[in-house]
Design a protein around this motif. Structure first.
Motif, PDB file in Angstrom:
ATOM      1  N   SER A  72       0.845  -1.181   0.000  1.00  0.00           N
ATOM      2  CA  SER A  72       0.000   0.000   0.000  1.00  0.00           C
ATOM      3  C   SER A  72       0.886   1.239   0.000  1.00  0.00           C
ATOM      4  O   SER A  72       1.899   1.258   0.708  1.00  0.00           O
ATOM      5  CB  SER A  72      -0.902   0.025   1.238  1.00  0.00           C
ATOM      6  N   PRO A  73       0.496   2.272  -0.746  1.00  0.00           N
ATOM      7  CA  PRO A  73       1.260   3.522  -0.690  1.00  0.00           C
ATOM      8  C   PRO A  73       1.149   4.214   0.661  1.00  0.00           C
ATOM      9  O   PRO A  73       1.921   5.112   0.962  1.00  0.00           O
ATOM     10  CB  PRO A  73       0.650   4.374  -1.807  1.00  0.00           C
ATOM     11  N   ARG A  74       0.231   3.766   1.510  1.00  0.00           N
ATOM     12  CA  ARG A  74       0.016   4.395   2.829  1.00  0.00           C
ATOM     13  C   ARG A  74       0.744   3.675   3.956  1.00  0.00           C
ATOM     14  O   ARG A  74       0.561   4.009   5.122  1.00  0.00           O
ATOM     15  CB  ARG A  74      -1.477   4.453   3.145  1.00  0.00           C
ATOM     16  N   ALA A  75       1.571   2.662   3.615  1.00  0.00           N
ATOM     17  CA  ALA A  75       2.310   1.919   4.638  1.00  0.00           C
ATOM     18  C   ALA A  75       3.678   1.531   4.090  1.00  0.00           C
ATOM     19  O   ALA A  75       3.816   1.255   2.901  1.00  0.00           O
ATOM     20  CB  ALA A  75       1.540   0.666   5.051  1.00  0.00           C
ATOM     21  N   GLY A  76       4.664   1.505   4.980  1.00  0.00           N
ATOM     22  CA  GLY A  76       6.003   1.085   4.567  1.00  0.00           C
ATOM     23  C   GLY A  76       6.057  -0.382   4.195  1.00  0.00           C
ATOM     24  O   GLY A  76       6.850  -0.799   3.360  1.00  0.00           O
ATOM     25  N   GLN A  77       5.178  -1.175   4.814  1.00  0.00           N
ATOM     26  CA  GLN A  77       5.142  -2.616   4.568  1.00  0.00           C
ATOM     27  C   GLN A  77       3.745  -3.118   4.877  1.00  0.00           C
ATOM     28  O   GLN A  77       3.083  -2.624   5.792  1.00  0.00           O
ATOM     29  CB  GLN A  77       6.165  -3.306   5.478  1.00  0.00           C
ATOM     30  N   VAL A  78       3.278  -4.107   4.110  1.00  0.00           N
ATOM     31  CA  VAL A  78       2.025  -4.791   4.416  1.00  0.00           C
ATOM     32  C   VAL A  78       2.357  -6.280   4.473  1.00  0.00           C
ATOM     33  O   VAL A  78       2.939  -6.828   3.547  1.00  0.00           O
ATOM     34  CB  VAL A  78       0.927  -4.520   3.367  1.00  0.00           C
ATOM     35  N   ARG A  79       1.984  -6.900   5.582  1.00  0.00           N
ATOM     36  CA  ARG A  79       2.331  -8.291   5.826  1.00  0.00           C
ATOM     37  C   ARG A  79       1.057  -9.121   5.957  1.00  0.00           C
ATOM     38  O   ARG A  79       0.035  -8.631   6.428  1.00  0.00           O
ATOM     39  CB  ARG A  79       3.125  -8.336   7.137  1.00  0.00           C
ATOM     40  N   ALA A 133      -4.935  -0.811  -1.254  1.00  0.00           N
ATOM     41  CA  ALA A 133      -3.869  -1.799  -1.123  1.00  0.00           C
ATOM     42  C   ALA A 133      -3.905  -2.701  -2.358  1.00  0.00           C
ATOM     43  O   ALA A 133      -4.970  -2.933  -2.937  1.00  0.00           O
ATOM     44  CB  ALA A 133      -4.037  -2.629   0.139  1.00  0.00           C
ATOM     45  N   THR A 134      -2.742  -3.181  -2.745  1.00  0.00           N
ATOM     46  CA  THR A 134      -2.638  -4.120  -3.853  1.00  0.00           C
ATOM     47  C   THR A 134      -2.296  -5.484  -3.285  1.00  0.00           C
ATOM     48  O   THR A 134      -1.305  -5.634  -2.564  1.00  0.00           O
ATOM     49  CB  THR A 134      -1.560  -3.669  -4.855  1.00  0.00           C
ATOM     50  N   LEU A 135      -3.133  -6.455  -3.593  1.00  0.00           N
ATOM     51  CA  LEU A 135      -2.910  -7.831  -3.174  1.00  0.00           C
ATOM     52  C   LEU A 135      -2.409  -8.606  -4.386  1.00  0.00           C
ATOM     53  O   LEU A 135      -2.899  -8.401  -5.504  1.00  0.00           O
ATOM     54  CB  LEU A 135      -4.200  -8.455  -2.647  1.00  0.00           C
ATOM     55  N   VAL A 136      -1.439  -9.483  -4.157  1.00  0.00           N
ATOM     56  CA  VAL A 136      -0.868 -10.279  -5.247  1.00  0.00           C
ATOM     57  C   VAL A 136      -1.158 -11.752  -4.960  1.00  0.00           C
ATOM     58  O   VAL A 136      -0.800 -12.271  -3.896  1.00  0.00           O
ATOM     59  CB  VAL A 136       0.649 -10.047  -5.385  1.00  0.00           C
ATOM     60  N   PHE A 137      -1.806 -12.389  -5.935  1.00  0.00           N
ATOM     61  CA  PHE A 137      -2.155 -13.805  -5.836  1.00  0.00           C
ATOM     62  C   PHE A 137      -1.311 -14.609  -6.817  1.00  0.00           C
ATOM     63  O   PHE A 137      -0.959 -14.123  -7.897  1.00  0.00           O
ATOM     64  CB  PHE A 137      -3.643 -14.007  -6.148  1.00  0.00           C
ATOM     65  N   GLU A 138      -1.019 -15.833  -6.447  1.00  0.00           N
ATOM     66  CA  GLU A 138      -0.202 -16.722  -7.261  1.00  0.00           C
ATOM     67  C   GLU A 138      -0.806 -16.935  -8.647  1.00  0.00           C
ATOM     68  O   GLU A 138      -0.107 -16.867  -9.652  1.00  0.00           O
ATOM     69  CB  GLU A 138      -0.064 -18.056  -6.517  1.00  0.00           C
ATOM     70  N   ARG A 139      -2.109 -17.194  -8.734  1.00  0.00           N
ATOM     71  CA  ARG A 139      -2.765 -17.473 -10.022  1.00  0.00           C
ATOM     72  C   ARG A 139      -3.522 -16.247 -10.563  1.00  0.00           C
ATOM     73  O   ARG A 139      -3.429 -15.952 -11.742  1.00  0.00           O
ATOM     74  CB  ARG A 139      -3.736 -18.646  -9.880  1.00  0.00           C
ATOM     75  N   ALA A 140      -4.267 -15.583  -9.718  1.00  0.00           N
ATOM     76  CA  ALA A 140      -5.138 -14.490 -10.170  1.00  0.00           C
ATOM     77  C   ALA A 140      -4.371 -13.204 -10.451  1.00  0.00           C
ATOM     78  O   ALA A 140      -4.891 -12.311 -11.112  1.00  0.00           O
ATOM     79  CB  ALA A 140      -6.241 -14.228  -9.151  1.00  0.00           C
TER      80      ALA A 140
END
Length: 168
Positions: A72-79, A133-140
């Motif tokens: 997310s551009p609003r956080a240094g890290q998203v876990r 926030a941007t979520l990254v999925f293995e397939r999608a």
């Protein structure tokens, strides 16, 4: 002479104004076989450096998927994290291998369970904000979605008392 004018236009304008001011729950987002819905987070206490975020992920496909990262551009890290019980103590742990989304099933990120942890947040998220926030999925693949910032006591659909840990 006194003329009576109905107040209907006033009430119509008032109703429209209240409807536009009410926080809207974002429409579900579709990405490949996945549907992401009810993306929200709780308002942060002032100066808190972290926030939790929650979303429901339904996999309508015949193959499993996996949430592998988020940003997310609003956080240094998203876990990607989960809360687990160790004896009588609830602990939070990161999921470095991501979160499986089984075929034909729904996984709900919620307080006290799986969630996204926004770290290194320079400016607190307040009720009424929207945080992308941007979520990254293995397939999608990649999907960017808005997280509605709700009251600190918010649960799914914006109602109910707080559960889990209060910081996020």
């Amino acid at each position: 002479m006194f003329a009576f004018r109905p107040a209907a236009p006033l009430f119509s304008a008032l109703f429209l104004g209240l409807a536009l001011a009410a926080p809207a729950v974002a429409d579900p987002v579709h990405q490949g076989d996945l549907t992401l819905s009810d993306a929200y987070m709780r308002a942060m206490p002032p100066h808190a450096p972290v926030a939790g975020a929650y979303v429901t992920i339904a996999n309508a496909g015949s193959a499993p998927d996996r949430l592998i990262s988020a940003s997310s551009p609003r956080a240094g890290q998203v876990r990607i994290d989960e809360m687990i019980m160790q004896g009588e103590v609830m602990k939070m742990r990161a999921l470095p291998d991501g979160l499986p989304i089984p075929a034909g099933e729904t996984v709900t990120l919620q307080p006290g369970g799986y969630h996204l942890m926004f770290l290194e947040v320079p400016q607190s998220f307040t009720e009424g904000d929207t945080v992308e926030a941007t979520l990254v999925f293995e397939r999608a693949g990649r999907v960017t979605l808005p997280f509605e910032v709700r009251a600190r006591a918010a649960t799914s659909a914006g109602h109910g008392a707080e559960t889990g840990h209060s910081g996020h």
